[in-house]
Design a protein around this motif. Structure first.
Motif, PDB file in Angstrom:
ATOM      1  N   VAL A  90       0.906  -1.114  -0.142  1.00 12.01           N
ATOM      2  CA  VAL A  90       0.071  -0.096  -0.047  1.00 12.01           C
ATOM      3  C   VAL A  90       0.810   1.094   0.012  1.00 12.01           C
ATOM      4  CG1 VAL A  90      -1.568   1.426   1.350  1.00 12.01           C
ATOM      5  CG2 VAL A  90      -2.100  -1.250   0.989  1.00 12.01           C
ATOM      6  N   GLU A  91       1.679   1.338   0.976  1.00 12.08           N
ATOM      7  CA  GLU A  91       2.805   2.533   0.913  1.00 12.08           C
ATOM      8  C   GLU A  91       3.450   2.796  -0.518  1.00 12.08           C
ATOM      9  OE1 GLU A  91       5.359   3.400   4.263  1.00 12.08           O
ATOM     10  OE2 GLU A  91       4.895   1.363   4.824  1.00 12.08           O
ATOM     11  N   ASP A  92       3.727   1.670  -1.306  1.00 16.77           N
ATOM     12  CA  ASP A  92       4.639   1.886  -2.329  1.00 16.77           C
ATOM     13  C   ASP A  92       3.632   2.230  -3.592  1.00 16.77           C
ATOM     14  OD1 ASP A  92       7.196   1.033  -1.427  1.00 16.77           O
ATOM     15  OD2 ASP A  92       6.930  -1.088  -1.891  1.00 16.77           O
ATOM     16  N   GLU A  93       2.655   1.805  -3.214  1.00 14.24           N
ATOM     17  CA  GLU A  93       1.322   1.941  -4.673  1.00 14.24           C
ATOM     18  C   GLU A  93       1.006   3.311  -4.427  1.00 14.24           C
ATOM     19  OE1 GLU A  93       0.073  -2.542  -4.814  1.00 14.24           O
ATOM     20  OE2 GLU A  93      -1.046  -1.436  -3.639  1.00 14.24           O
ATOM     21  N   LEU A  94       0.639   3.688  -3.302  1.00 11.76           N
ATOM     22  CA  LEU A  94       0.105   5.215  -2.986  1.00 11.76           C
ATOM     23  C   LEU A  94       1.282   5.990  -3.536  1.00 11.76           C
ATOM     24  CD1 LEU A  94      -1.266   5.220   0.545  1.00 11.76           C
ATOM     25  CD2 LEU A  94      -2.646   5.513  -1.659  1.00 11.76           C
ATOM     26  N   PHE A  95       2.579   5.918  -3.289  1.00  6.87           N
ATOM     27  CA  PHE A  95       3.636   6.537  -3.614  1.00  6.87           C
ATOM     28  C   PHE A  95       3.700   6.673  -5.187  1.00  6.87           C
ATOM     29  CE2 PHE A  95       8.232   7.148  -4.763  1.00  6.87           C
ATOM     30  CZ  PHE A  95       8.392   8.547  -4.385  1.00  6.87           C
ATOM     31  N   ARG A  96       3.702   5.471  -5.813  1.00  8.20           N
ATOM     32  CA  ARG A  96       4.047   5.406  -7.163  1.00  8.20           C
ATOM     33  C   ARG A  96       2.658   6.171  -7.831  1.00  8.20           C
ATOM     34  NH1 ARG A  96       5.659  -0.247  -6.578  1.00  8.20           N
ATOM     35  NH2 ARG A  96       3.565  -0.614  -7.092  1.00  8.20           N
ATOM     36  N   PHE A  97       1.517   5.959  -7.475  1.00 12.95           N
ATOM     37  CA  PHE A  97       0.331   6.270  -8.026  1.00 12.95           C
ATOM     38  C   PHE A  97       0.483   7.861  -7.718  1.00 12.95           C
ATOM     39  CE2 PHE A  97      -3.959   7.810  -8.330  1.00 12.95           C
ATOM     40  CZ  PHE A  97      -4.207   7.450  -9.750  1.00 12.95           C
ATOM     41  N   GLY A  98       1.121   8.572  -6.660  1.00 12.74           N
ATOM     42  CA  GLY A  98       1.129   9.987  -6.753  1.00 12.74           C
ATOM     43  C   GLY A  98       1.958  10.663  -7.776  1.00 12.74           C
ATOM     44  N   ARG A  99       3.047   9.789  -7.612  1.00 11.68           N
ATOM     45  CA  ARG A  99       4.067  10.236  -8.962  1.00 11.68           C
ATOM     46  C   ARG A  99       3.425  10.286 -10.464  1.00 11.68           C
ATOM     47  NH1 ARG A  99       8.713  12.576  -7.603  1.00 11.68           N
ATOM     48  NH2 ARG A  99       9.543  11.708  -9.595  1.00 11.68           N
ATOM     49  N   VAL A 100       2.539   9.454 -10.467  1.00 18.85           N
ATOM     50  CA  VAL A 100       1.826   9.193 -12.002  1.00 18.85           C
ATOM     51  C   VAL A 100       0.892  10.357 -12.163  1.00 18.85           C
ATOM     52  CG1 VAL A 100       0.070   8.058 -13.330  1.00 18.85           C
ATOM     53  CG2 VAL A 100       1.894   6.716 -12.311  1.00 18.85           C
ATOM     54  N   VAL A 101       0.143  10.805 -10.869  1.00 18.76           N
ATOM     55  CA  VAL A 101      -0.699  11.794 -10.894  1.00 18.76           C
ATOM     56  C   VAL A 101      -0.059  13.051 -11.114  1.00 18.76           C
ATOM     57  CG1 VAL A 101      -2.031  13.264  -9.478  1.00 18.76           C
ATOM     58  CG2 VAL A 101      -2.616  10.697  -9.603  1.00 18.76           C
ATOM     59  N   ASN A 102       1.136  13.352 -10.453  1.00 21.29           N
ATOM     60  CA  ASN A 102       1.981  14.431 -10.694  1.00 21.29           C
ATOM     61  C   ASN A 102       2.431  14.753 -12.074  1.00 21.29           C
ATOM     62  OD1 ASN A 102       1.742  15.464  -7.892  1.00 21.29           O
ATOM     63  ND2 ASN A 102       3.359  14.328  -7.190  1.00 21.29           N
ATOM     64  N   ALA A 103       2.771  13.802 -12.679  1.00 23.28           N
ATOM     65  CA  ALA A 103       3.333  13.798 -14.163  1.00 23.28           C
ATOM     66  C   ALA A 103       2.265  13.962 -15.166  1.00 23.28           C
ATOM     67  CB  ALA A 103       4.087  12.349 -14.265  1.00 23.28           C
ATOM     68  N   GLU A 104       0.959  13.448 -14.835  1.00 16.35           N
ATOM     69  CA  GLU A 104      -0.221  13.634 -15.749  1.00 16.35           C
ATOM     70  C   GLU A 104      -1.344  14.777 -15.354  1.00 16.35           C
ATOM     71  OE1 GLU A 104      -0.082  12.026 -18.650  1.00 16.35           O
ATOM     72  OE2 GLU A 104       1.733  10.960 -18.005  1.00 16.35           O
TER      73      GLU A 104
END
Length: 168
Positions: free
Chosen positions: A17-31
């Motif tokens: 969950v920690e990793d997935e929240l972080f990675r999705f946050g990075r995707v949202v920031n980039a898009e």
């Protein structure tokens, strides 16, 4: 949030969950278009849910999907980015550990990750979870952010310091 974390904890999925929240946050920031679609108060909640299901179903754990959906649908006046960051922080806090955002030019080996996590844990007196970001601006070395503190051991910062000393 806490109930979802409890479900993830019992299933042994808090790291995921920690990793997935972080990675999705990075995707949202980039898009920006995705960020708008998930943050806009003018887009109905059911459309946001369908979008998230199509993007994340079978790619993240169920608790992560619920948290991301909650952040998008019930932002409570916070931005999506802020909500995802807060959820990550609370998940780490529940485990009584810190989260370090680590910027590197090249991927870290498993041994490098263990050594860095151990060194940070020794320094802060708590376990540290690493969220590693590949960042070409780092050039070499590493830059670490834990909360408001930045430890900049990147080659770029060392060169900048050298330039300041030579100029002065």
């Amino acid at each position: 949030m806490l109930a979802i974390d409890e479900v993830a904890s019992r299933a042994g999925q808090l790291d995921d969950v920690e990793d997935e929240l972080f990675r999705f946050g990075r995707v949202v920031n980039a898009e920006p278009d995705l960020r708008f679609a998930l943050s806009s108060p003018f887009i109905p909640a059911d459309r946001k849910r369908r979008l998230l299901d199509s993007l994340l179903a079978d790619k993240v754990t169920a608790p992560t999907l619920r948290l991301v959906t909650q952040a998008a649908v019930q932002g409570r006046g916070r931005s999506l980015d802020a909500s995802l960051d807060e959820y990550s922080r609370l998940t780490a806090e529940r485990r009584e550990r810190l989260v370090a955002e680590v910027h590197v030019a090249t991927p870290l080996t498993a041994q490098q990750r263990r050594r860095l996590a151990a060194a940070l844990a020794a320094s802060y007196g708590r376990d540290v979870h690493l969220n590693v970001v590949l960042d070409p601006q780092v050039v070499g070395g590493v830059s670490v952010r834990i909360g408001d503190e930045i430890i900049d051991g990147s080659l770029a910062s060392r060169l900048a310091e050298l330039r300041r000393r030579l100029a002065g």
